[in-house]
Write a protein that holds these residues in place. Sequence first.
Motif, short mmCIF file in Angstrom:
data_model
loop_
_atom_site.label_atom_id
_atom_site.label_comp_id
_atom_site.label_asym_id
_atom_site.label_seq_id
_atom_site.Cartn_x
_atom_site.Cartn_y
_atom_site.Cartn_z
N LEU A 88 49.22 43.79 18.12
CA LEU A 88 49.75 44.53 19.26
C LEU A 88 49.31 43.88 20.57
N PHE A 89 48.03 43.65 20.70
CA PHE A 89 47.51 42.96 21.89
C PHE A 89 46.15 42.38 21.55
N SER A 90 45.74 41.41 22.34
CA SER A 90 44.41 40.80 22.17
C SER A 90 43.94 40.31 23.53
N GLY A 91 42.62 40.17 23.67
CA GLY A 91 42.05 39.68 24.92
C GLY A 91 42.28 40.62 26.09
N LEU A 92 42.34 41.92 25.82
CA LEU A 92 42.64 42.88 26.89
C LEU A 92 41.37 43.25 27.65
N ASP A 93 41.39 43.02 28.96
CA ASP A 93 40.30 43.41 29.85
C ASP A 93 40.82 44.45 30.82
N LEU A 94 40.02 45.49 31.06
CA LEU A 94 40.45 46.54 31.98
C LEU A 94 39.23 47.25 32.54
N VAL A 95 39.28 47.54 33.84
CA VAL A 95 38.25 48.33 34.50
C VAL A 95 38.93 49.56 35.09
N VAL A 96 38.49 50.74 34.66
CA VAL A 96 39.00 52.00 35.20
C VAL A 96 37.91 52.56 36.10
N ALA A 97 38.11 52.39 37.40
CA ALA A 97 37.11 52.80 38.38
C ALA A 97 37.50 54.14 39.00
N PRO A 98 36.55 54.85 39.63
CA PRO A 98 36.89 56.12 40.28
C PRO A 98 38.03 55.93 41.28
N GLY A 99 38.97 56.85 41.24
CA GLY A 99 40.10 56.81 42.15
C GLY A 99 41.27 56.00 41.65
N ASP A 100 41.08 55.18 40.61
CA ASP A 100 42.20 54.42 40.03
C ASP A 100 43.14 55.35 39.29
N VAL A 101 44.44 55.13 39.46
CA VAL A 101 45.45 55.76 38.60
C VAL A 101 46.28 54.61 38.04
N ILE A 102 45.99 54.24 36.81
CA ILE A 102 46.59 53.06 36.20
C ILE A 102 47.72 53.50 35.28
N GLY A 103 48.93 53.08 35.59
CA GLY A 103 50.07 53.36 34.73
C GLY A 103 50.14 52.33 33.61
N LEU A 104 50.18 52.80 32.37
CA LEU A 104 50.23 51.93 31.20
C LEU A 104 51.67 51.91 30.70
N VAL A 105 52.33 50.75 30.77
CA VAL A 105 53.75 50.67 30.43
C VAL A 105 53.97 49.61 29.35
N GLY A 106 55.09 49.73 28.67
CA GLY A 106 55.47 48.81 27.60
C GLY A 106 56.47 49.50 26.69
N VAL A 107 57.15 48.73 25.87
CA VAL A 107 58.16 49.31 24.98
C VAL A 107 57.47 50.18 23.93
#
Length: 614
Positions: A88-107
């Motif tokens: 599905l995915f590999s090498g995924l890096d993500l930082v969810v910091a206070p105040g972030d609203v991250i939209g996660l999109v994909g088929v």
Amino acid sequence: MAAFDRATRLRQALLQPPQVDGHACGSRDPDPQPRCVAGGQLPGPGLAQGTSYPGPYDRPRCWLRIDLLMTATLVAKDLAAGHGDRSLFSGLDLVVAPGDVIGLVGVNGAGKSTLLRMLAGLDRPEQGELRLSPPTATVGHLPQEPDRREGESVRDFLARRTGVTAAQAAMDRATQGLVDGEPGADDAYAISLERWLDLGGADLDERAEEVADSLGLAVGLDQPMTSLSGGQAARAGLASLLLSRYDVFLLDEPTNDLDLDGLERLETFVQGLRAGTVVVSHDREFLTRTVTKVLELDLAQQEITLYGGGYAAYLEERETARRHAREEFEEYADKKAALESRAHMQRSWMDKGVKNARRKATDNDKIGRKLRSEASEKQAAKARQTQRMIERLDTVDEPRKEWELRMEIAAAPRSGSVVATLREAEVRRGEFRFGPASLQIDWADRVAITGANGAGKSTLLGALLGRLALDAGHASLGSGVVVGEVDQARQLFHGTQPLLDAFCAAVPDTEPAEVRTLLAKFGLKAVHVLRPATSLSPGERTRAALALLQGRGVNLLVLDEPTNHLDLPAIEQLESALESYTGTLLLVTHDRRMLDAVRTTRRVEVAAGKVTEI
């Protein structure tokens, strides 16, 4: 017992309403404007200073919350996930910091829900690590299909979804540890108490009553969740979100089944959150209004890209990046083709020169032989030089062609002029009463049906289609009507039968091989068709329902919240297919972009069981 004493004092301080301007917080304030001290106005959980919240918190109360919410950060490093041998995915890096609203999109099937479950600690990644800072912060995962458990009341559902039930259980265990004199029990109790307070356990019942009233849930909180209608369950799900006080929010399709009022409340809540948030949604308007970043899981390209800015900026950036990638590949391919053509020509000249040299090798013209040999060597050198130029080219991979749904709605022969009729129709379900309603649907009408959750939209559809027995009045379908339906619950593909068998039963005249081909066009391949239909994801069941519309002809198309669980490209394809559809259409949706995009000729509003044409 020092920790226990501290915990006891903390609980007493937090449960006792503090005094503000001479009156207790939570009591009636003669001043209609809520006021607060030392930390600013907090009209509701997680809202920023001065925010006005359209719900129970806009009443004339002073809602002072001693803010114990942590400044929590969730960090994912080098995550990988797959299903079987499919990555599905590999090498995924993500930082969810206070105040972030991250939209996660994909088929559908790209791994969005899988990633949320990993971030919540519910599933283990195949590789990589997760870090939560501080480790004691709370992460709330609200899945796209809130399960309605047998025997669970609305009150218990809200407590479970807000995390208070688990926190209460942990505190009960810690309390028992204190009673039993277990080592470290005082620290465990202090930690569990603090978590329970942070999650809002102290005043959950009071807040739940007020939020339920403001949302118009109209059922007692002790009523079983399984007895709620679809609209009421959607409101209960929204209430659980509005009551939540997590340090990090993971929201999977929170807009599904919400009416326009619910969507506005949800948007206000998300916009006011100071906690970091990751949200999966296919509601384009919601994404446009709320997200600050977009993380795209591109299954076709096997790429993960984080875009700064909102959803509109993401669409523009993505289109630019895809155009540049195509242009770079075409430039590389053209240059390589030109060099390969030159190398081929040079080799041809070299071969021709060698043949000429051999043919004339018997003559005594030494000068001629030398010139021909030198010419051949020059061509060979040029060919080798060109080959080295080809090898030195920086390889640019061709962008993979994305799978694209090409949807059509097969048309059955035209029905009669009158498609469906209601005359003084009434349906009674407990305290809810639908009607009396009179409505006539004619051939080629394109009717948008709108209204709040629980207003009776699905009841109207059931009455029109003859699925519901009327308590009074009359309902009839016209002659030659062939119904094709995508219902809100996707009931046709909820059984234990394999998907292939369930689909073949719906189209008995179609060969299984043709069914497989049709399902494959909708992204449902060999790994899907033999699985039990109920094991499919909501998005996959929706695709199967849409495939059925293409597999058999219809002249009355009924779509009840068709965008629920569909990915964005599929929604756009559905809108395109509806534009070319020539039959009769009944469309129930709260997707604001779809209401604008789909051409309709009539609009019907349902409110409290009453039907009004606008």
